[in-house]
Design an enzyme around this catalytic site. Sequence first.
Site, PDB file in Angstrom:
ATOM      1  N   LYS A 212       7.442  -5.587   3.914  1.00  0.00           N
ATOM      2  CA  LYS A 212       7.356  -4.654   2.800  1.00  0.00           C
ATOM      3  C   LYS A 212       8.675  -4.545   2.040  1.00  0.00           C
ATOM      4  O   LYS A 212       9.733  -4.973   2.509  1.00  0.00           O
ATOM      5  CB  LYS A 212       6.887  -3.283   3.289  1.00  0.00           C
ATOM      6  CG  LYS A 212       5.399  -3.270   3.645  1.00  0.00           C
ATOM      7  CD  LYS A 212       4.892  -1.886   3.961  1.00  0.00           C
ATOM      8  CE  LYS A 212       3.370  -1.904   4.158  1.00  0.00           C
ATOM      9  NZ  LYS A 212       2.834  -0.570   4.501  1.00  0.00           N
ATOM     10  N   ARG A 246       0.957  -3.275  12.777  1.00  0.00           N
ATOM     11  CA  ARG A 246       0.113  -4.014  11.830  1.00  0.00           C
ATOM     12  C   ARG A 246       0.995  -5.048  11.138  1.00  0.00           C
ATOM     13  O   ARG A 246       1.938  -4.688  10.435  1.00  0.00           O
ATOM     14  CB  ARG A 246      -0.506  -3.054  10.815  1.00  0.00           C
ATOM     15  CG  ARG A 246      -1.482  -3.716   9.839  1.00  0.00           C
ATOM     16  CD  ARG A 246      -2.101  -2.683   8.903  1.00  0.00           C
ATOM     17  NE  ARG A 246      -3.081  -3.294   8.015  1.00  0.00           N
ATOM     18  CZ  ARG A 246      -2.792  -3.820   6.819  1.00  0.00           C
ATOM     19  NH1 ARG A 246      -1.535  -3.797   6.391  1.00  0.00           N
ATOM     20  NH2 ARG A 246      -3.745  -4.353   6.082  1.00  0.00           N
TER      21      ARG A 246
END
Length: 267
Positions: A212, A246
Amino acid sequence: MDLSIPKIMGIVNVTQDSFYDGGKIKTDRDLLQKAEKMLSEGADILDIGAYSSRPGAKDIALEEEQQTAAQAVVQIMKEFPEAVISIDTFRSEVAETCVQEGAAIINDISAGELDDDMFDLVIRLNIPYIMMHMRGNPRTMSQMTDYGDLVSDVIDYFNLKITQLRRKGVKDLIIDPGFGFAKTREQNFELMAKLELLWMLDVPMLSGVSRKSMIFKTLDCTPDEALNGTTALNMASLMKGASILRVHDVKEAKETVTLFEQLKKKD
């Protein structure tokens, strides 16, 4: 599923515009190869998403998401019947169709905020439910980052939803603090630094930081170059109490869990 040892959720995006791997799965063969690789590397859950939730992502019609996601579930369950699949969607109709085809978990980025029928579905099916903290939707969340106290606001957000679902008999709840969703880069790191405070909610926690912008913007690199940073924050997540990671990169995450478990033995 025993979460006393952290589990790995592999991200299977069947969208065209996800921020990191959008468009890489074009055929059923691509999908099955991706699933096989993740399962062989140790993924405990495959998280199928047919709607990109990256900031500013375009909207996708319900029927398109439903068809794409359900087809992916069918293909994976046919080839790998023992796989545990979660369906990454905020739409109850998509979730229900995919559960009918074999998905075992609903992973909702909006925690019921974007579909009034989602909680009713979870209650009716009594299915494990992952709910994430977010404000607005993928197109507006970047402008919704004003908080009184970030961590307290996140805890209050989840506390109300957990109470509501528990009263209706839902047992299997997991929270996701929502790194990158309606949070600035600085707020993401504040949340990570205080992540253990979310344990007062007494439910398992998922951490999703894989490649991210909080990583690649801090390191001044690209998402393709953000695996090392992802591993670092995955270990931080585990040390602060995350039960599920995740990730895009299963092998590296599995190694991180293995090393974390060795550290626990010496604690």
